[in-house]
Design a protein around this motif. Structure first.
Motif, PDB file in Angstrom:
ATOM      1  N   ALA A  81     -44.787  -7.220 -31.069  1.00  0.00           N
ATOM      2  CA  ALA A  81     -43.350  -6.919 -31.161  1.00  0.00           C
ATOM      3  C   ALA A  81     -43.009  -5.609 -30.454  1.00  0.00           C
ATOM      4  N   PHE A  82     -43.816  -4.581 -30.678  1.00  0.00           N
ATOM      5  CA  PHE A  82     -43.524  -3.290 -30.049  1.00  0.00           C
ATOM      6  C   PHE A  82     -43.671  -3.368 -28.533  1.00  0.00           C
ATOM      7  N   SER A  83     -44.717  -4.040 -28.068  1.00  0.00           N
ATOM      8  CA  SER A  83     -44.907  -4.189 -26.618  1.00  0.00           C
ATOM      9  C   SER A  83     -43.745  -4.944 -25.996  1.00  0.00           C
ATOM     10  N   LEU A  84     -43.256  -5.972 -26.692  1.00  0.00           N
ATOM     11  CA  LEU A  84     -42.129  -6.746 -26.194  1.00  0.00           C
ATOM     12  C   LEU A  84     -40.875  -5.881 -26.068  1.00  0.00           C
ATOM     13  N   ILE A  85     -40.642  -5.041 -27.057  1.00  0.00           N
ATOM     14  CA  ILE A  85     -39.478  -4.144 -27.017  1.00  0.00           C
ATOM     15  C   ILE A  85     -39.595  -3.165 -25.856  1.00  0.00           C
ATOM     16  N   VAL A  86     -40.777  -2.606 -25.664  1.00  0.00           N
ATOM     17  CA  VAL A  86     -40.988  -1.650 -24.570  1.00  0.00           C
ATOM     18  C   VAL A  86     -40.770  -2.317 -23.214  1.00  0.00           C
ATOM     19  N   ILE A  87     -41.341  -3.502 -23.039  1.00  0.00           N
ATOM     20  CA  ILE A  87     -41.235  -4.197 -21.755  1.00  0.00           C
ATOM     21  C   ILE A  87     -39.793  -4.568 -21.454  1.00  0.00           C
ATOM     22  N   VAL A  88     -39.111  -5.133 -22.447  1.00  0.00           N
ATOM     23  CA  VAL A  88     -37.718  -5.536 -22.248  1.00  0.00           C
ATOM     24  C   VAL A  88     -36.842  -4.331 -21.948  1.00  0.00           C
ATOM     25  N   THR A  89     -37.054  -3.231 -22.686  1.00  0.00           N
ATOM     26  CA  THR A  89     -36.236  -2.030 -22.488  1.00  0.00           C
ATOM     27  C   THR A  89     -36.439  -1.428 -21.105  1.00  0.00           C
ATOM     28  N   LEU A  90     -37.691  -1.343 -20.665  1.00  0.00           N
ATOM     29  CA  LEU A  90     -37.979  -0.691 -19.391  1.00  0.00           C
ATOM     30  C   LEU A  90     -37.755  -1.595 -18.183  1.00  0.00           C
ATOM     31  N   MET A  91     -37.960  -2.914 -18.363  1.00  0.00           N
ATOM     32  CA  MET A  91     -37.894  -3.815 -17.220  1.00  0.00           C
ATOM     33  C   MET A  91     -36.539  -4.504 -17.061  1.00  0.00           C
ATOM     34  N   LEU A  92     -35.872  -4.806 -18.161  1.00  0.00           N
ATOM     35  CA  LEU A  92     -34.661  -5.618 -18.090  1.00  0.00           C
ATOM     36  C   LEU A  92     -33.372  -4.852 -18.395  1.00  0.00           C
ATOM     37  N   VAL A  93     -33.487  -3.651 -18.909  1.00  0.00           N
ATOM     38  CA  VAL A  93     -32.304  -2.870 -19.270  1.00  0.00           C
ATOM     39  C   VAL A  93     -32.133  -1.727 -18.277  1.00  0.00           C
ATOM     40  N   ALA A  94     -30.926  -1.598 -17.737  1.00  0.00           N
ATOM     41  CA  ALA A  94     -30.643  -0.500 -16.799  1.00  0.00           C
ATOM     42  C   ALA A  94     -30.826   0.834 -17.504  1.00  0.00           C
ATOM     43  N   GLU A  95     -31.298   1.833 -16.774  1.00  0.00           N
ATOM     44  CA  GLU A  95     -31.612   3.140 -17.362  1.00  0.00           C
ATOM     45  C   GLU A  95     -30.449   3.752 -18.139  1.00  0.00           C
ATOM     46  N   PRO A  96     -29.199   3.695 -17.648  1.00  0.00           N
ATOM     47  CA  PRO A  96     -28.092   4.295 -18.421  1.00  0.00           C
ATOM     48  C   PRO A  96     -27.844   3.616 -19.768  1.00  0.00           C
ATOM     49  N   GLN A  97     -28.313   2.374 -19.914  1.00  0.00           N
ATOM     50  CA  GLN A  97     -28.076   1.624 -21.144  1.00  0.00           C
ATOM     51  C   GLN A  97     -29.263   1.616 -22.101  1.00  0.00           C
ATOM     52  N   ARG A  98     -30.360   2.226 -21.700  1.00  0.00           N
ATOM     53  CA  ARG A  98     -31.576   2.128 -22.506  1.00  0.00           C
ATOM     54  C   ARG A  98     -31.447   2.801 -23.867  1.00  0.00           C
ATOM     55  N   VAL A  99     -30.839   3.976 -23.887  1.00  0.00           N
ATOM     56  CA  VAL A  99     -30.671   4.685 -25.161  1.00  0.00           C
ATOM     57  C   VAL A  99     -29.823   3.856 -26.116  1.00  0.00           C
ATOM     58  N   LYS A 100     -28.755   3.268 -25.598  1.00  0.00           N
ATOM     59  CA  LYS A 100     -27.863   2.463 -26.441  1.00  0.00           C
ATOM     60  C   LYS A 100     -28.577   1.228 -26.990  1.00  0.00           C
ATOM     61  N   VAL A 101     -29.310   0.527 -26.117  1.00  0.00           N
ATOM     62  CA  VAL A 101     -30.000  -0.689 -26.561  1.00  0.00           C
ATOM     63  C   VAL A 101     -31.096  -0.358 -27.567  1.00  0.00           C
ATOM     64  N   LEU A 102     -31.919   0.632 -27.229  1.00  0.00           N
ATOM     65  CA  LEU A 102     -33.014   0.993 -28.116  1.00  0.00           C
ATOM     66  C   LEU A 102     -32.493   1.591 -29.417  1.00  0.00           C
ATOM     67  N   GLY A 103     -31.436   2.394 -29.332  1.00  0.00           N
ATOM     68  CA  GLY A 103     -30.836   2.952 -30.534  1.00  0.00           C
ATOM     69  C   GLY A 103     -30.286   1.873 -31.439  1.00  0.00           C
ATOM     70  N   SER A 104     -29.717   0.830 -30.858  1.00  0.00           N
ATOM     71  CA  SER A 104     -29.190  -0.292 -31.650  1.00  0.00           C
ATOM     72  C   SER A 104     -30.312  -1.025 -32.376  1.00  0.00           C
ATOM     73  N   ILE A 105     -31.458  -1.172 -31.704  1.00  0.00           N
ATOM     74  CA  ILE A 105     -32.607  -1.816 -32.342  1.00  0.00           C
ATOM     75  C   ILE A 105     -33.085  -0.977 -33.528  1.00  0.00           C
ATOM     76  N   CYS A 106     -33.193   0.333 -33.318  1.00  0.00           N
ATOM     77  CA  CYS A 106     -33.620   1.235 -34.397  1.00  0.00           C
ATOM     78  C   CYS A 106     -32.624   1.208 -35.548  1.00  0.00           C
ATOM     79  N   LEU A 107     -31.353   1.179 -35.228  1.00  0.00           N
ATOM     80  CA  LEU A 107     -30.297   1.148 -36.246  1.00  0.00           C
ATOM     81  C   LEU A 107     -30.380  -0.130 -37.076  1.00  0.00           C
ATOM     82  N   ALA A 108     -30.538  -1.271 -36.401  1.00  0.00           N
ATOM     83  CA  ALA A 108     -30.620  -2.549 -37.113  1.00  0.00           C
ATOM     84  C   ALA A 108     -31.849  -2.598 -38.013  1.00  0.00           C
ATOM     85  N   PHE A 109     -32.968  -2.094 -37.508  1.00  0.00           N
ATOM     86  CA  PHE A 109     -34.196  -2.091 -38.299  1.00  0.00           C
ATOM     87  C   PHE A 109     -34.041  -1.210 -39.526  1.00  0.00           C
TER      88      PHE A 109
END
Length: 284
Positions: free
Chosen positions: A116-144
């Motif tokens: 699960a953690f590897s999947l999150i890292v790969i998706v965040t770094l490979m599929l999410v644009a850099e300006p949006q990474r904090v927002k996407v990753l922060g949303s995941i942390c918030l939901a968890f």
């Protein structure tokens, strides 16, 4: 704050970040007596390892968030410490757990902390644009974090039903409340809603536990509970089902920057895993 824990440019944020580190440090060490007992008895006594596996995942997730954000030293330091502590807990559990529990722990670890953690890292770094990474990753942390805050409800319901707070230590609830306050204001002063918002729920549940402690701190004689899941030496006393005693006995610290109450996440697993212990207890 990228250069250290304290910054003169953001004194209030730094102060609450340091306070959050200190309090969370104590909360992370809360399960230490449990694992010292596991070491002395050479047995895990039916405790579940899943809360510690999930806690390790939470710490890793917040470390990744802190690295992506680049200026969150307080989050980085405390969760790095959390990773070390939770890894030690899991290692001790693996050494002394029975074969079935050990295999289940390893499966959970690889599923959550590796896959699960590897999947999150790969998706965040490979599929999410850099300006949006904090927002996407922060949303995941918030939901968890929000999902984690549902856990204390079972503790609260057990206390109300038994009218006893014997297995809900006041000190842990107090430090959880203080932790939630510290991290809420850290998120507020750094304008980080992904840190601030979860701790609103954390404060509510931990404060509610403190209130219940004062309401039910003197249990009725009929509500006496054994100190461990295997202690059935008391006769004539009304006890909770063994699986509930085991869960309440485990003062688990949530190993993230919010509130540590993950032990209740696997109450159902405890109920399934301990039918033999329950039958043995009823025999007395």
């Amino acid at each position: 704050m990228a250069g250290g824990l304290f910054s003169m440019e953001h004194p209030w944020a730094s102060a609450f970040g340091i306070l959050g580190n200190i309090v969370s440090f104590l909360v992370f060490l809360a399960p230490t007596p449990t694992f010292l007992r596991v070491y002395r008895k050479k047995s895990t006594e039916g405790f579940s390892s899943v809360p510690y596996v999930v806690a390790l995942f939470s710490c890793a997730l917040w470390i990744f968030y802190a690295l992506v954000k680049t200026n969150s030293s307080p989050l980085l330091t405390i969760n790095a410490f959390g990773c070390v502590v939770e890894s030690a807990y899991i290692l001790i559990y693996l050494i002394y757990a029975p074969r079935t529990a050990r295999l289940r722990t390893l499966a959970s670890f690889f599923l959550v902390n590796v896959t699960a953690f590897s999947l999150i890292v790969i998706v965040t770094l490979m599929l999410v644009a850099e300006p949006q990474r904090v927002k996407v990753l922060g949303s995941i942390c918030l939901a968890f974090s929000m999902a984690v805050f549902v856990a204390p409800m079972s503790v609260i319901l057990v206390v109300i039903r038994t009218k006893s707070a014997e297995f809900m230590p006041f000190s842990l609830s107090f430090f959880l409340t203080l932790s939630a306050v510290a991290w809420f204001f850290y998120g507020l002063f750094t304008k980080d809603l992904y840190v601030a918002l979860p701790n609103v729920g954390g404060f509510f549940f931990s404060f509610t536990q403190m209130v219940l402690y004062f309401c039910y701190r003197k249990p009725k004689p009929a509500a006496v509970l054994p100190t461990t899941a295997t202690d059935s030496t008391l006769s004539g006393a009304t006890t909770l089902p063994v699986e509930e005693v085991m869960v309440m006995e485990l003062p688990l610290a949530v190993p993230e920057v919010t509130i540590p109450v993950l032990a209740e996440l696997h109450k159902l697993e405890q109920q399934v895993a301990s039918p033999r212990k329950a039958a043995a207890a009823k025999a007395f």
